[in-house]
Scaffold this motif. Structure first.
Motif, PDB file in Angstrom:
ATOM      1  N   VAL A 107      34.428  40.603  45.225  1.00  0.00           N
ATOM      2  CA  VAL A 107      34.915  41.334  46.394  1.00  0.00           C
ATOM      3  C   VAL A 107      35.891  40.466  47.178  1.00  0.00           C
ATOM      4  O   VAL A 107      36.966  40.919  47.588  1.00  0.00           O
ATOM      5  CB  VAL A 107      33.740  41.792  47.275  1.00  0.00           C
ATOM      6  CG1 VAL A 107      34.264  42.479  48.538  1.00  0.00           C
ATOM      7  CG2 VAL A 107      32.821  42.736  46.501  1.00  0.00           C
ATOM      8  N   THR A 108      35.540  39.189  47.351  1.00  0.00           N
ATOM      9  CA  THR A 108      36.435  38.250  48.038  1.00  0.00           C
ATOM     10  C   THR A 108      37.776  38.159  47.325  1.00  0.00           C
ATOM     11  O   THR A 108      38.840  38.174  47.953  1.00  0.00           O
ATOM     12  CB  THR A 108      35.795  36.858  48.107  1.00  0.00           C
ATOM     13  OG1 THR A 108      34.546  36.948  48.795  1.00  0.00           O
ATOM     14  CG2 THR A 108      36.693  35.860  48.811  1.00  0.00           C
ATOM     15  N   GLY A 109      37.731  38.047  46.002  1.00  0.00           N
ATOM     16  CA  GLY A 109      38.966  37.946  45.223  1.00  0.00           C
ATOM     17  C   GLY A 109      39.819  39.191  45.314  1.00  0.00           C
ATOM     18  O   GLY A 109      41.054  39.114  45.404  1.00  0.00           O
ATOM     19  N   LEU A 110      39.183  40.352  45.305  1.00  0.00           N
ATOM     20  CA  LEU A 110      39.917  41.604  45.413  1.00  0.00           C
ATOM     21  C   LEU A 110      40.581  41.742  46.786  1.00  0.00           C
ATOM     22  O   LEU A 110      41.745  42.120  46.892  1.00  0.00           O
ATOM     23  CB  LEU A 110      38.973  42.785  45.172  1.00  0.00           C
ATOM     24  CG  LEU A 110      38.556  43.007  43.705  1.00  0.00           C
ATOM     25  CD1 LEU A 110      37.311  43.874  43.634  1.00  0.00           C
ATOM     26  CD2 LEU A 110      39.692  43.646  42.918  1.00  0.00           C
ATOM     27  N   SER A 134      32.627  46.783  43.159  1.00  0.00           N
ATOM     28  CA  SER A 134      33.196  45.691  43.961  1.00  0.00           C
ATOM     29  C   SER A 134      34.514  46.129  44.587  1.00  0.00           C
ATOM     30  O   SER A 134      34.811  45.796  45.742  1.00  0.00           O
ATOM     31  CB  SER A 134      33.411  44.447  43.088  1.00  0.00           C
ATOM     32  OG  SER A 134      32.182  43.938  42.614  1.00  0.00           O
ATOM     33  N   ALA A 135      35.308  46.892  43.827  1.00  0.00           N
ATOM     34  CA  ALA A 135      36.585  47.385  44.345  1.00  0.00           C
ATOM     35  C   ALA A 135      36.367  48.312  45.532  1.00  0.00           C
ATOM     36  O   ALA A 135      37.142  48.296  46.505  1.00  0.00           O
ATOM     37  CB  ALA A 135      37.357  48.103  43.240  1.00  0.00           C
ATOM     38  N   LEU A 242      45.055  37.951  37.566  1.00  0.00           N
ATOM     39  CA  LEU A 242      44.937  36.513  37.799  1.00  0.00           C
ATOM     40  C   LEU A 242      44.756  36.225  39.286  1.00  0.00           C
ATOM     41  O   LEU A 242      44.031  35.292  39.658  1.00  0.00           O
ATOM     42  CB  LEU A 242      46.170  35.778  37.268  1.00  0.00           C
ATOM     43  CG  LEU A 242      46.157  34.256  37.436  1.00  0.00           C
ATOM     44  CD1 LEU A 242      45.017  33.621  36.649  1.00  0.00           C
ATOM     45  CD2 LEU A 242      47.502  33.656  37.000  1.00  0.00           C
ATOM     46  N   ASP A 243      45.403  36.999  40.144  1.00  0.00           N
ATOM     47  CA  ASP A 243      45.241  36.804  41.589  1.00  0.00           C
ATOM     48  C   ASP A 243      43.778  36.937  41.983  1.00  0.00           C
ATOM     49  O   ASP A 243      43.222  36.101  42.697  1.00  0.00           O
ATOM     50  CB  ASP A 243      46.073  37.828  42.360  1.00  0.00           C
ATOM     51  CG  ASP A 243      47.530  37.424  42.488  1.00  0.00           C
ATOM     52  OD1 ASP A 243      48.102  37.633  43.563  1.00  0.00           O
ATOM     53  OD2 ASP A 243      48.091  36.904  41.507  1.00  0.00           O
ATOM     54  N   MET A 244      43.161  38.013  41.537  1.00  0.00           N
ATOM     55  CA  MET A 244      41.748  38.222  41.833  1.00  0.00           C
ATOM     56  C   MET A 244      40.895  37.107  41.248  1.00  0.00           C
ATOM     57  O   MET A 244      39.999  36.572  41.906  1.00  0.00           O
ATOM     58  CB  MET A 244      41.289  39.561  41.268  1.00  0.00           C
ATOM     59  CG  MET A 244      39.787  39.783  41.344  1.00  0.00           C
ATOM     60  SD  MET A 244      39.259  41.148  40.298  1.00  0.00           S
ATOM     61  CE  MET A 244      37.472  40.949  40.362  1.00  0.00           C
ATOM     62  N   LEU A 245      41.178  36.749  39.987  1.00  0.00           N
ATOM     63  CA  LEU A 245      40.375  35.732  39.305  1.00  0.00           C
ATOM     64  C   LEU A 245      40.413  34.404  40.052  1.00  0.00           C
ATOM     65  O   LEU A 245      39.382  33.756  40.265  1.00  0.00           O
ATOM     66  CB  LEU A 245      40.887  35.542  37.877  1.00  0.00           C
ATOM     67  CG  LEU A 245      40.106  34.518  37.040  1.00  0.00           C
ATOM     68  CD1 LEU A 245      38.735  35.069  36.692  1.00  0.00           C
ATOM     69  CD2 LEU A 245      40.875  34.151  35.769  1.00  0.00           C
ATOM     70  N   VAL A 246      41.608  33.979  40.455  1.00  0.00           N
ATOM     71  CA  VAL A 246      41.742  32.692  41.143  1.00  0.00           C
ATOM     72  C   VAL A 246      41.039  32.716  42.493  1.00  0.00           C
ATOM     73  O   VAL A 246      40.315  31.766  42.850  1.00  0.00           O
ATOM     74  CB  VAL A 246      43.224  32.312  41.305  1.00  0.00           C
ATOM     75  CG1 VAL A 246      43.375  31.112  42.235  1.00  0.00           C
ATOM     76  CG2 VAL A 246      43.842  32.008  39.943  1.00  0.00           C
ATOM     77  N   HIS A 247      41.206  33.782  43.246  1.00  0.00           N
ATOM     78  CA  HIS A 247      40.598  33.814  44.576  1.00  0.00           C
ATOM     79  C   HIS A 247      39.069  33.933  44.519  1.00  0.00           C
ATOM     80  O   HIS A 247      38.374  33.340  45.349  1.00  0.00           O
ATOM     81  CB  HIS A 247      41.202  34.953  45.400  1.00  0.00           C
ATOM     82  CG  HIS A 247      42.571  34.634  45.914  1.00  0.00           C
ATOM     83  ND1 HIS A 247      43.723  35.123  45.336  1.00  0.00           N
ATOM     84  CD2 HIS A 247      42.978  33.841  46.937  1.00  0.00           C
ATOM     85  CE1 HIS A 247      44.773  34.665  45.997  1.00  0.00           C
ATOM     86  NE2 HIS A 247      44.352  33.884  46.959  1.00  0.00           N
TER      87      HIS A 247
END
Length: 275
Positions: A107-110, A134-135, A242-247
């Motif tokens: 959730v944080t990453g999204l 989560s979305a 990748l943005d979601m994955l990294v965050h």
């Protein structure tokens, strides 16, 4: 003095493709955490409880991917509200008493990935599994009020619809093939890369452009996905998974180590690995 190595790692099946070891290891290097190691291990749902039970006190955290996000409730000592609401756990943090605190950093990453996207209060989620839930929570956090869940079988979206309503949104389920009808500005696709074949093709069949639409595709491997290519051809914007994955990994990094995550270094490592 003997140095105690601290361990963390990602569990799941299949797991060989996971970028998590690259991201976390890049974070350790950037922060000078020389005594930390991050690995990966193939673990099925039926093996999770046994594997977690064999880990010694040097193990400080675990990242969980499919198919472990729902069975992880069985090994958790405590469960955060966000993980309970999503019905999915992707993070286990070692407690002082040897147990595990469970949460959900997806959730944080999204949220971090879509916070900058302008919307009109409406959004759409493609898919109806654990990541879709989560979305839903992420979209509620960025102010979405009206949500549609597009699923191959709309009946499978009941949990996601109920969750959306529980957090104050109006929500409904529609067939996946109807996802481009009544277009919205913000879409999160939780579909596997191969499952998006044909879904994006509906954009070109619509006979119009989709300028102003932004799609976050949670897939990060084999980029761009068929959906991402089709969205771009139709004039829309795409955010890579990748943005979601990294965050989400950065949030785990901080929970495991107690050190602020070097997001830029982790992002650079992820991009380099995908080149």
């Amino acid at each position: 003095m003997t140095t105690v190595v601290q361990h963390a790692g990602v569990l799941g099946s299949p797991i060989a493709h996971s970028l998590s070891p690259i991201l976390h290891s890049a974070g350790y290097a950037a922060c000078g955490l020389r005594d930390w190691r991050y690995g990966r291990r193939e673990v099925t749902a039926g093996e999770l409880a046994f594997v977690v039970g064999t880990l010694d006190d040097s193990w400080r955290g675990l990242s969980l991917t499919m198919p472990l996000k729902e069975v992880a409730f069985e090994v958790a000592t405590t469960v955060s509200e966000v993980a309970r609401s999503a019905g999915a756990i992707n993070t286990l943090v070692r407690r002082a008493d040897g147990g595990w605190d469970a949460t959900n950093t997806d959730v944080t990453g999204l949220v971090a990935s879509i916070a900058h996207v302008e919307h009109d209060g409406r959004a759409r989620v493609l898919g109806s599994g654990a990541t879709a839930r989560s979305a839903v929570l992420a979209l509620a956090e960025v102010g979405v009020e009206h949500l549609t869940i597009a699923a191959r079988n709309p009946a499978t979206a009941r949990d996601a619809v109920a969750l959306a309503e529980a957090v104050g949104m109006s929500a409904s389920a529609i067939p996946l093939e109807s996802w481009i009808e009544d277009p919205v500005r913000l879409v999160i696709s939780t579909l596997p890369g191969t499952a998006s074949v044909g879904v994006g093709g509906l954009l070109s069949e619509a006979g119009r452009d989709f300028v102003g639409m932004t799609v976050l595709d949670v897939v990060y491997a084999d980029w761009p996905t068929p959906l991402a290519r089709d969205v771009r051809r139709a004039g829309g914007e795409v955010i890579s998974g990748l943005d979601m994955l990294v965050h989400q990994a950065a949030a785990q990094f901080e929970l495991f180590t107690g050190v602020a995550a070097p997001v830029d270094a982790m992002m650079a490592a992820g991009r380099a690995a995908l080149c």
